[in-house]
Design an enzyme around this catalytic site. Structure first.
Site, PDB file in Angstrom:
ATOM      1  N   HIS A   1     -29.948  52.193 -52.473  1.00  0.00           N
ATOM      2  CA  HIS A   1     -31.001  51.175 -52.506  1.00  0.00           C
ATOM      3  C   HIS A   1     -32.058  51.596 -53.522  1.00  0.00           C
ATOM      4  CE1 HIS A   1     -30.392  48.538 -48.824  1.00  0.00           C
ATOM      5  NE2 HIS A   1     -29.318  49.293 -48.883  1.00  0.00           N
TER       6      HIS A   1
ATOM      7  N   ASP B   1     -29.469  41.459 -46.804  1.00  0.00           N
ATOM      8  CA  ASP B   1     -30.051  42.751 -47.170  1.00  0.00           C
ATOM      9  C   ASP B   1     -31.124  43.108 -46.131  1.00  0.00           C
ATOM     10  OD1 ASP B   1     -30.584  44.988 -48.762  1.00  0.00           O
ATOM     11  OD2 ASP B   1     -32.031  43.930 -50.022  1.00  0.00           O
TER      12      ASP B   1
HETATM   13 ZN   LIG Z   1     -33.120  48.338 -49.768  1.00  0.00          ZN
END
Ligand SMILES: [Zn+2]
Length: 283
Positions: free
Chosen positions: A207, A82
């Site tokens: 996100h 990530d």
């Molecule tokens: Zn993120």
């Protein structure tokens, strides 16, 4: 099962109009919790680590945890980097055996973001490992990642050009979400999401899923989001479980006991979010 990459499960999610939940893990119990939730829901699942988590114990340490969990599981599992902060970290993750990689060049200029994202795509292509990139800035704070105010929303035409020129497999977009928890009700620019969906063919990623009302996440999924990232709320769940346990058992010294309480809270949360994403029974 062996770890898989994100390519096929995100394509299937795109065709089926659901999303895959992506959960940030920071210790063994969180890995166990996410796997156990995914198995009970019969859902494909993405586990991911940020650069600060990687710095804490090393890529190989977390990967080993997730690999063992996946090998015992009946559902498909992805190990994803990530917010890969540099080409070098992306290369290290690829070498270590991560099966999906995000390169986050969103803090760079448009051209520099294209250059670094394309370089990572070219590097990953021979091994079939899928690459996620980000265009526009997701605001807020998560670990040592600071998106600042995050008012740089993704421009649809730029997104189209970005995907064409880089060849990325999926794209994280900025439509008003932030990392960490929200102070007020987050305002998502869902019209912008639809405009991006019109001109971009690859799966889109949301996100900052923590703290967005479930109904809003589902609306975003209806408009083309195929992967939803959750991080902060897993931390909250784990810590809450441990705290509550120690409050009622102040003399407990066995970490297995209080960590198990954290595990159970994370598992409950992940099951809920798998339902929100609509990926139950999609394994
Ligand atoms: Zn993120």
């Amino acid at each position: 099962m062996e770890l898989i990459t994100t390519k096929n499960i995100l394509k299937k999610a795109q065709e089926g109009h659901y999303a895959i939940g992506a959960f940030n893990v920071e210790n063994m119990e969180m890995v166990m919790a996410v796997i156990s939730a995914a198995e009970e829901m019969n859902a494909p699942v993405i586990m991911q680590t940020t650069p600060s988590t990687v710095k804490y114990a090393g890529l190989d340490y977390f990967l080993a945890n997730v690999k063992v969990a996946a090998s015992r599981a009946s559902v498909p599992v992805v190990m994803h980097l990530d917010h890969g902060s540099s080409f070098d970290l992306a290369a290290q993750a690829l070498r270590a055996g991560y099966t999906s990689i995000m390169i986050d060049g969103s803090h760079e200029s448009f051209e520099d973001n294209i250059a670094v994202s394309k370089a990572v795509v070219d590097m990953c292509k021979p091994s079939g490992v899928a690459v996620e990139a980000e265009l526009g800035k997701v605001g807020g704070k998560e670990d040592d990642l600071d998106g600042g105010e995050g008012d740089a929303y993704t421009d649809p035409q730029e997104a189209r050009e970005f995907v064409e020129r880089t060849g990325v497999d999926s794209l994280a977009i900025a439509i008003g979400t932030a990392h960490g928890m929200y102070k007020g009700e987050p305002k998502l620019d869902l019209e912008r999401l639809s405009e991006i969906r019109e001109v971009v063919s690859v799966p889109l990623v949301l996100h900052g899923g923590s703290g967005i009302p479930d109904s809003k996440v589902q609306e975003a999924i209806n408009r083309g989001i195929c992967k939803v990232n959750y991080a902060t709320e897993l931390r909250i769940a784990f810590t809450h479980g441990v705290n509550e346990y120690l409050k009622s058992n102040p003399n407990e010294i066995d970490p297995k006991k209080y960590n198990k309480a954290g595990l159970e809270e994370v598992k409950k949360f992940v099951k809920e979010k798998i339902q929100v994403c609509g990926c139950q029974n999609k394994a």
